[in-house]
Design an enzyme around this catalytic site. Structure first.
Site, short mmCIF file in Angstrom:
data_model
loop_
_atom_site.label_atom_id
_atom_site.label_comp_id
_atom_site.label_asym_id
_atom_site.label_seq_id
_atom_site.Cartn_x
_atom_site.Cartn_y
_atom_site.Cartn_z
N THR A 85 -5.08 -6.96 11.01
CA THR A 85 -5.34 -5.65 10.36
C THR A 85 -4.68 -4.52 11.15
OG1 THR A 85 -7.47 -6.53 9.63
CG2 THR A 85 -7.18 -4.14 9.52
N ASN A 105 -1.73 0.37 7.02
CA ASN A 105 -1.23 -0.92 7.51
C ASN A 105 -0.42 -1.71 6.47
OD1 ASN A 105 -3.34 -1.68 5.93
ND2 ASN A 105 -4.43 -2.84 7.48
N TYR A 142 -12.64 -1.35 -3.08
CA TYR A 142 -13.08 -1.50 -1.68
C TYR A 142 -14.59 -1.37 -1.52
CZ TYR A 142 -8.37 -1.77 0.24
OH TYR A 142 -7.09 -2.18 0.58
N LYS A 156 0.83 -1.21 0.00
CA LYS A 156 0.00 0.00 0.00
C LYS A 156 0.87 1.27 0.00
CE LYS A 156 -4.01 -2.06 2.39
NZ LYS A 156 -4.85 -1.93 3.61
N PHE A 188 -14.84 3.86 7.92
CA PHE A 188 -13.49 4.19 7.46
C PHE A 188 -13.35 4.23 5.94
CE2 PHE A 188 -13.55 -0.44 8.45
CZ PHE A 188 -13.18 -0.98 7.22
N ARG A 247 2.83 -6.69 8.86
CA ARG A 247 2.20 -5.49 9.45
C ARG A 247 2.88 -5.09 10.76
NH1 ARG A 247 -3.96 -7.10 7.63
NH2 ARG A 247 -4.13 -5.64 5.89
N GLU A 298 -10.08 -10.07 -7.18
CA GLU A 298 -9.09 -9.00 -6.96
C GLU A 298 -7.91 -9.13 -7.92
OE1 GLU A 298 -10.15 -8.37 -2.23
OE2 GLU A 298 -8.16 -9.11 -2.79
N ARG A 322 -2.32 -14.36 4.65
CA ARG A 322 -2.88 -13.55 5.76
C ARG A 322 -2.11 -13.82 7.06
NH1 ARG A 322 -7.45 -10.20 4.67
NH2 ARG A 322 -7.45 -9.87 6.92
N HIS A 339 -2.24 -5.20 1.69
CA HIS A 339 -3.55 -5.83 1.53
C HIS A 339 -3.36 -7.32 1.31
CE1 HIS A 339 -7.61 -6.65 0.01
NE2 HIS A 339 -7.02 -7.35 -0.93
N1 UDP Z 1 -9.24 -0.04 7.91
C1 UDP Z 1 -9.28 1.15 8.62
N2 UDP Z 1 -9.90 1.15 9.86
C2 UDP Z 1 -10.45 0.05 10.41
C3 UDP Z 1 -10.40 -1.16 9.69
C4 UDP Z 1 -9.79 -1.17 8.44
O1 UDP Z 1 -8.80 2.18 8.16
O2 UDP Z 1 -10.98 0.11 11.54
C5 UDP Z 1 -8.59 -0.07 6.60
C6 UDP Z 1 -7.24 -0.80 6.62
O3 UDP Z 1 -6.36 -0.17 5.69
C7 UDP Z 1 -7.64 -2.20 6.17
C8 UDP Z 1 -8.71 -1.89 5.11
O4 UDP Z 1 -9.42 -0.79 5.68
O5 UDP Z 1 -6.56 -2.94 5.65
C9 UDP Z 1 -9.67 -3.01 4.80
O6 UDP Z 1 -10.22 -3.48 6.02
P1 UDP Z 1 -10.39 -5.04 6.30
O7 UDP Z 1 -11.29 -5.18 7.48
O8 UDP Z 1 -10.77 -5.74 5.04
O9 UDP Z 1 -8.92 -5.47 6.79
P2 UDP Z 1 -7.83 -6.39 6.05
O10 UDP Z 1 -8.56 -7.46 5.27
O11 UDP Z 1 -7.02 -5.47 5.17
O12 UDP Z 1 -7.01 -6.97 7.17
MG MG Z 2 -10.05 -7.29 3.90
#
Ligand code: UDP
Ligand code: MG
Length: 143
Positions: free
Chosen positions: A92, A113, A50, A10, A58, A103, A127, A86, A116
């Site tokens: 996250t 973070n 997204y 990212k 968010f 991360r 994706e 993952r 992705h």
């Molecule tokens: N995100 C954020 N605030 C939150 C949760 C997620 O800004 O409370 C952002 C973060 O960059 C995250 C993305 O939104 O990677 C997508 O969220 P997701 O829950 O899908 O998390 P991921 O799959 O990336 O772990």
């Molecule tokens: Mg996600």
């Protein structure tokens, strides 16, 4: 498609000069790169990517962040790719991510973070197709 996943380095991690370190961890963990590019997402593209989060508080900030600079989408192949990737990147929120995860090492915050990762085989296929044409996925290497 259960052997593929989509990673994105990212904009925060690109800006912080972590592209090399992150790709190194990915390759050392046994993932094979099928396709890779650097791209600056438009607002439209980030919103579409997204879409699944469009009702989350968010969402707007996430779109701003993902369009703030270039990012590096990477199509990866490995047995059990989605789950293993993952695991490699961690939770996250980097504050909750396990030691040694991408991360934990490179993310700034729950929003910024660093990377992705697809969350299911179905989403991985979608994706990967979002960023790469089928013919861009390199098959059968090393020879
Ligand atoms: N995100 C954020 N605030 C939150 C949760 C997620 O800004 O409370 C952002 C973060 O960059 C995250 C993305 O939104 O990677 C997508 O969220 P997701 O829950 O899908 O998390 P991921 O799959 O990336 O772990
Ligand atoms: Mg996600």
């Amino acid at each position: 498609m259960n052997n593929k996943t989509l990673a994105i380095i990212k904009p925060d991690a690109v800006n912080d000069n972590y592209i090399g370190e992150i790709i190194s961890l990915i390759c050392k963990a046994g993932f094979k790169i099928k396709a890779l590019k650097m791209i600056k997402l438009s607002q439209e593209a980030a919103k579409a990517f997204y879409e699944i989060h469009k009702n989350k508080p968010f969402y707007n900030d996430l779109v701003e962040y993902m369009t703030s600079g270039p990012c590096v989408p990477i199509a990866l192949e490995k047995e059990n790719a989605v789950e293993d990737y993952r695991k490699l990147i961690g939770a996250t929120d980097p504050a909750k991510a396990a030691e040694g995860t991408v991360r934990k090492l490179y993310a700034r915050s729950v929003q910024y973070n660093a990377v992705h990762g697809s969350d299911s085989d179905e989403n991985a296929a979608k994706e990967i197709a979002f960023f790469f044409a089928n013919k861009e996925l390199i098959e059968n290497y090393p020879a």
